[in-house]
Design a protein around this motif. Structure first.
Motif, mmCIF file in Angstrom:
data_model
loop_
_atom_site.group_PDB
_atom_site.id
_atom_site.type_symbol
_atom_site.label_atom_id
_atom_site.label_comp_id
_atom_site.label_asym_id
_atom_site.label_seq_id
_atom_site.Cartn_x
_atom_site.Cartn_y
_atom_site.Cartn_z
ATOM 1 N N ILE A 135 -47.950 16.644 23.032
ATOM 2 C CA ILE A 135 -49.008 16.698 24.052
ATOM 3 C C ILE A 135 -49.369 18.387 23.299
ATOM 4 N N ILE A 136 -50.169 18.412 23.585
ATOM 5 C CA ILE A 136 -51.322 20.105 23.024
ATOM 6 C C ILE A 136 -51.902 20.349 24.256
ATOM 7 N N PRO A 137 -51.322 21.513 25.227
ATOM 8 C CA PRO A 137 -53.193 21.902 25.621
ATOM 9 C C PRO A 137 -53.829 22.495 24.808
ATOM 10 N N ARG A 138 -54.848 22.156 25.573
ATOM 11 C CA ARG A 138 -56.635 22.122 25.300
ATOM 12 C C ARG A 138 -56.626 23.324 24.573
ATOM 13 N N SER A 139 -56.402 24.596 25.155
ATOM 14 C CA SER A 139 -56.309 26.118 25.822
ATOM 15 C C SER A 139 -55.493 26.885 24.865
ATOM 16 N N HIS A 140 -55.655 27.587 23.713
ATOM 17 C CA HIS A 140 -54.772 28.377 22.093
ATOM 18 C C HIS A 140 -53.818 28.819 23.231
ATOM 19 N N ARG A 141 -52.708 28.099 23.728
ATOM 20 C CA ARG A 141 -50.939 29.051 24.119
ATOM 21 C C ARG A 141 -50.203 29.455 23.224
ATOM 22 N N GLN A 142 -49.650 30.295 22.403
ATOM 23 C CA GLN A 142 -48.836 30.314 21.918
ATOM 24 C C GLN A 142 -47.543 29.427 21.853
ATOM 25 N N THR A 143 -47.051 30.346 23.048
ATOM 26 C CA THR A 143 -45.454 29.306 23.225
ATOM 27 C C THR A 143 -45.917 28.527 24.419
ATOM 28 N N VAL A 144 -45.183 28.105 25.140
ATOM 29 C CA VAL A 144 -44.768 27.179 26.133
ATOM 30 C C VAL A 144 -44.675 28.033 27.340
ATOM 31 N N PHE A 145 -44.443 29.558 27.128
ATOM 32 C CA PHE A 145 -43.539 30.209 28.225
ATOM 33 C C PHE A 145 -45.454 31.502 28.562
ATOM 34 N N ASP A 146 -46.441 30.543 27.718
ATOM 35 C CA ASP A 146 -47.520 31.226 28.271
ATOM 36 C C ASP A 146 -48.816 30.347 28.946
ATOM 37 N N LEU A 147 -48.477 29.244 28.804
ATOM 38 C CA LEU A 147 -49.031 28.314 30.388
ATOM 39 C C LEU A 147 -49.395 28.580 31.348
ATOM 40 N N THR A 148 -50.437 28.792 31.876
ATOM 41 C CA THR A 148 -50.624 28.117 33.236
ATOM 42 C C THR A 148 -49.968 27.867 33.784
ATOM 43 N N VAL A 149 -50.258 27.212 35.549
ATOM 44 C CA VAL A 149 -49.584 26.794 36.279
ATOM 45 C C VAL A 149 -50.247 25.252 36.395
ATOM 46 N N VAL A 150 -51.511 25.010 36.717
ATOM 47 C CA VAL A 150 -51.646 23.907 36.022
ATOM 48 C C VAL A 150 -51.706 23.958 34.440
ATOM 49 N N GLU A 151 -51.751 24.477 33.834
ATOM 50 C CA GLU A 151 -51.630 23.930 32.385
ATOM 51 C C GLU A 151 -49.882 22.744 32.536
ATOM 52 N N TRP A 152 -49.412 24.100 33.050
ATOM 53 C CA TRP A 152 -47.848 22.964 33.173
ATOM 54 C C TRP A 152 -47.561 21.868 33.523
ATOM 55 N N CYS A 153 -48.108 21.681 34.676
ATOM 56 C CA CYS A 153 -48.379 20.752 35.638
ATOM 57 C C CYS A 153 -49.318 19.416 35.252
ATOM 58 N N GLU A 154 -50.395 19.843 34.553
ATOM 59 C CA GLU A 154 -51.226 18.291 33.502
ATOM 60 C C GLU A 154 -50.209 18.041 32.682
ATOM 61 N N THR A 155 -49.657 19.221 32.104
ATOM 62 C CA THR A 155 -49.164 18.660 30.745
ATOM 63 C C THR A 155 -47.544 18.015 31.561
ATOM 64 N N TYR A 156 -47.314 17.270 32.222
ATOM 65 C CA TYR A 156 -46.341 17.151 33.026
ATOM 66 C C TYR A 156 -46.718 15.448 33.531
ATOM 67 N N ALA A 157 -48.711 15.953 33.931
ATOM 68 C CA ALA A 157 -49.070 14.324 34.601
ATOM 69 C C ALA A 157 -49.546 13.550 33.119
ATOM 70 N N LEU A 158 -49.327 14.190 31.698
ATOM 71 C CA LEU A 158 -49.555 13.350 30.264
ATOM 72 C C LEU A 158 -48.154 12.812 30.265
ATOM 73 N N LEU A 159 -47.324 13.881 30.070
ATOM 74 C CA LEU A 159 -45.708 13.173 29.750
ATOM 75 C C LEU A 159 -45.630 11.953 30.936
ATOM 76 N N GLN A 160 -46.042 12.020 31.562
ATOM 77 C CA GLN A 160 -45.661 10.483 32.389
ATOM 78 C C GLN A 160 -46.675 9.357 32.023
ATOM 79 N N GLN A 161 -47.909 9.513 31.699
ATOM 80 C CA GLN A 161 -48.697 8.270 30.661
ATOM 81 C C GLN A 161 -48.341 8.384 29.855
#
Length: 125
Positions: free
Chosen positions: A39-65
């Motif tokens: 699962i890869i964020p669309r925006s370039h974020r170097q590490t997991v620690f650089d994700l925004t709260v929205v990106e984190w939540c949407e990554t979780y939602a995609l993980l469930q799918q």
């Protein structure tokens, strides 16, 4: 790293299995185990620690799918899910990505989780 040279900033659209507005799921060409992917964020974020709260939540939602899809396709007995962050942790591509690895009881290393490798005596400091 420039986003122009980042492998994950311009993925092959045909490789995308699932997606939302913030992240994509691709399965690896030479999977660790069948069904493995990222699962890869669309925006370039170097590490997991650089994700925004929205990106984190949407990554979780995609993980469930992704889990629903992999459960239906492969019926795994478990999963390893994890991020590598930085060189020492094994991050090879400096664009945040979440590994999703279905696990099966009939594997030679069944029952060995992510931490198993780290706990080996030869890895002690």
């Amino acid at each position: 790293m420039s986003t122009v040279s980042c492998l994950f900033c311009s993925p092959d659209p045909n490789a995308i299995v699932l997606e939302n507005d913030y992240a994509i799921f691709i399965q690896t060409e030479q999977p660790i185990l069948i069904g493995s992917g990222l699962i890869i964020p669309r925006s370039h974020r170097q590490t997991v620690f650089d994700l925004t709260v929205v990106e984190w939540c949407e990554t979780y939602a995609l993980l469930q799918q992704v889990k629903t899809l992999l459960d239906e396709q492969y019926e795994p007995d478990g999963y390893n899910v994890g991020w590598n962050s930085g060189d020492a942790a094994g991050q090879e591509i400096l664009h945040s990505h979440l590994h999703v690895i279905p696990r099966f009881k009939d594997e030679p290393l069944a029952g060995k989780g992510i931490r198993w490798w780290l706990k080996q005596e030869e890895n002690r400091r």
